[in-house]
Motif scaffolding. Structure first.
Motif, mmCIF file in Angstrom:
data_model
loop_
_atom_site.group_PDB
_atom_site.id
_atom_site.type_symbol
_atom_site.label_atom_id
_atom_site.label_comp_id
_atom_site.label_asym_id
_atom_site.label_seq_id
_atom_site.Cartn_x
_atom_site.Cartn_y
_atom_site.Cartn_z
ATOM 1 N N GLN A 182 -6.599 0.538 4.864
ATOM 2 C CA GLN A 182 -7.088 0.959 3.550
ATOM 3 C C GLN A 182 -7.764 -0.233 2.866
ATOM 4 O OE1 GLN A 182 -4.039 2.999 1.148
ATOM 5 N NE2 GLN A 182 -2.755 3.196 2.996
ATOM 6 N N LEU A 201 0.855 -1.186 0.000
ATOM 7 C CA LEU A 201 0.000 0.000 0.000
ATOM 8 C C LEU A 201 0.890 1.234 0.000
ATOM 9 C CD1 LEU A 201 -2.495 -1.061 2.833
ATOM 10 C CD2 LEU A 201 -3.047 -0.898 0.381
ATOM 11 N N GLN A 210 -6.876 -0.156 -2.878
ATOM 12 C CA GLN A 210 -5.749 0.782 -2.802
ATOM 13 C C GLN A 210 -4.401 0.096 -2.989
ATOM 14 O OE1 GLN A 210 -6.100 4.058 -2.668
ATOM 15 N NE2 GLN A 210 -8.337 3.839 -2.561
ATOM 16 N N GLN A 211 -4.390 -1.221 -3.109
ATOM 17 C CA GLN A 211 -3.099 -1.924 -3.225
ATOM 18 C C GLN A 211 -2.340 -1.492 -4.473
ATOM 19 O OE1 GLN A 211 -3.337 -6.360 -1.657
ATOM 20 N NE2 GLN A 211 -5.281 -5.796 -2.595
ATOM 21 N N ARG A 258 -3.230 3.158 11.716
ATOM 22 C CA ARG A 258 -4.357 3.715 10.961
ATOM 23 C C ARG A 258 -4.005 3.878 9.472
ATOM 24 N NH1 ARG A 258 -7.616 7.280 13.697
ATOM 25 N NH2 ARG A 258 -5.770 7.874 14.870
ATOM 26 N N ASP A 259 -2.735 4.142 9.195
ATOM 27 C CA ASP A 259 -2.315 4.326 7.798
ATOM 28 C C ASP A 259 -2.478 3.040 6.988
ATOM 29 O OD1 ASP A 259 -1.473 7.049 7.951
ATOM 30 O OD2 ASP A 259 0.276 6.387 9.094
ATOM 31 N N LYS A 281 1.661 4.833 1.760
ATOM 32 C CA LYS A 281 1.369 5.536 3.011
ATOM 33 C C LYS A 281 0.569 6.793 2.679
ATOM 34 C CE LYS A 281 3.717 8.083 6.729
ATOM 35 N NZ LYS A 281 3.384 9.435 6.259
ATOM 36 N N PRO A 282 -0.580 7.009 3.354
ATOM 37 C CA PRO A 282 -1.365 8.224 3.084
ATOM 38 C C PRO A 282 -0.517 9.465 3.373
ATOM 39 C CG PRO A 282 -2.627 6.672 4.416
ATOM 40 C CD PRO A 282 -1.215 6.163 4.380
ATOM 41 N N ALA A 307 -13.882 -1.980 4.058
ATOM 42 C CA ALA A 307 -13.111 -0.981 4.812
ATOM 43 C C ALA A 307 -12.629 -1.631 6.102
ATOM 44 C CB ALA A 307 -13.980 0.230 5.122
#
Ligand code: P6P
Length: 336
Positions: free
Chosen positions: A151, A135, A155-156, A147-148, A137-138, A307
């Motif tokens: 996802q 993923l 989003q992968q 939490r990051d 990182k946001p 989610a």
């Protein structure tokens, strides 16, 4: 006939010609692939190395850890922490995330993995594997937290598995179809042996742990009963059953010749959605299956749209040949 190019050349093509992946992601995948080579060496040692049997510990799932679970986890951590591609890692074998130490440069990717899936098969010499998911990182904040990681699977950036079986093969998608690489032990390199892998939309083969039948929800029981009725029932064709109890091996068979894999919710632990883990088993396998024309649901919803609420979230899994997965999902909707 596949081109028999190296993993590096395949990834450079993905980077240069298709614009699918940046160099950072290419380098990360190459590091993971090297770690899988290292794990395969330990796996192949068997009784000749101090790698068999259980360690005196449990993982966050409450499962007894095999020595190879711990070895594989350490290999992946040590191979990936210094490269500068990652901000953090998460593993089935670790309760919390592993933030890249300050002595190393921080990267923009998050790596999740089940370092050795199916490890109950290690001591009986049945195929096992490593599953990984990447993923991004946001942005917009410093540091990295659990939490990051939370996802949805859509989003992968990449996903793959390495199966330690009669051959050692790496199966990978970066969102441009599915490619398979076989380890050439003489050169120590990953060689492209198949690309554009496709799962047939129909199948006569289902995979489920039948010993749990009395615990299933009615739609699953109905679907499996119809398979068992074969050509005498409404399906009008006989089915075969396989269950390796190693998700990597069952999924690899389905990717190779079709089939449906099911690990449904059952009433033994009704508060849990299922046995398998969403973030580092179901999501990466779903990405691969969808990229090969298959379908992956939790019985009602597309797995890759779920989610996640927590890192080690569990999920029911139905994946594989499109028409079969849609059939059993339809039964769930009938009951809903
Ligand atoms: P059971 C292995 O422990 C695993 O997580 C998957 O690889 C596999 O599909 C499943 O569990 C097997 O579960 O209950 O049949 O042993």
């Amino acid at each position: 006939m596949p081109r028999h190019i190296s993993l590096t050349q395949y990834l450079v093509e993905q980077q240069r010609q298709h614009g699918h992946i940046p160099a950072e992601l290419r380098l990360l995948i190459e590091v993971v692939a090297r770690a899988c080579k290292r794990i395969s060496i330990s796996v192949n040692k068997g009784a000749l190395g101090d790698v068999m049997g259980s360690a005196d510990s449990e993982n966050v799932q409450g499962e007894i850890q095999k020595k190879l679970d711990i070895i594989a986890n350490e290999v992946l951590i040590e191979a990936n922490e210094w490269g500068g591609h990652l901000a953090a890692m998460a593993s089935e074998e670790m309760e919390g995330i592993y933030v890249v130490p300050n002595r190393f440069p921080q990267g923009e990717y998050l790596l999740l993995f089940d370092p050795l899936d199916g490890s109950s098969n290690i001591d009986v010499n049945v195929s096992i594997g490593t599953i990984f998911s990447v993923l991004k990182k946001p942005g917009g904040h410093e540091g990295v937290s659990e939490r990051d990681f939370l996802q949805p699977g859509i989003q992968q950036e990449a996903a793959g598995y390495c199966i330690y079986g009669p051959q050692t093969t790496l199966v990978l998608t970066v969102g441009d179809g599915v490619a398979m690489f076989t380890l050439d032990r003489e050169q120590g390199s990953w060689v492209l042996t198949q690309e554009g892998m496709r799962i047939p939309e129909d199948t006569k083969e289902f995979a489920i742990n039948m010993s749990n039948m009395r615990h299933w929800a009615p739609p699953v029981k109905r679907y499996v009963d119809e398979c068992l009725a074969g050509k005498t029932g409404e399906r009008g064709k006989d089915f075969n059953m396989r269950w390796v109890a190693s998700m990597v091996a069952d999924v690899h068979r389905i990717l190779t010749r079709g089939g449906i894999f099911m690990y449904p919710w059952d009433q033994r632990e009704p508060e849990k959605a299922g046995k398998l883990r969403l973030m580092y088993e179901a999501n990466p396998m779903s990405f691969i299956v969808e990229q090969a024309g298959g379908v992956a649901t939790d019985g009602k919803r597309r797995i890759m749209e779920l989610a996640p609420g927590k890192l080690h979230e569990r999920v029911a899994v139905f994946l594989g040949s499109k028409n079969e997965v849609e059939r059993v999902t339809g039964y769930h909707h009938e009951v809903a």
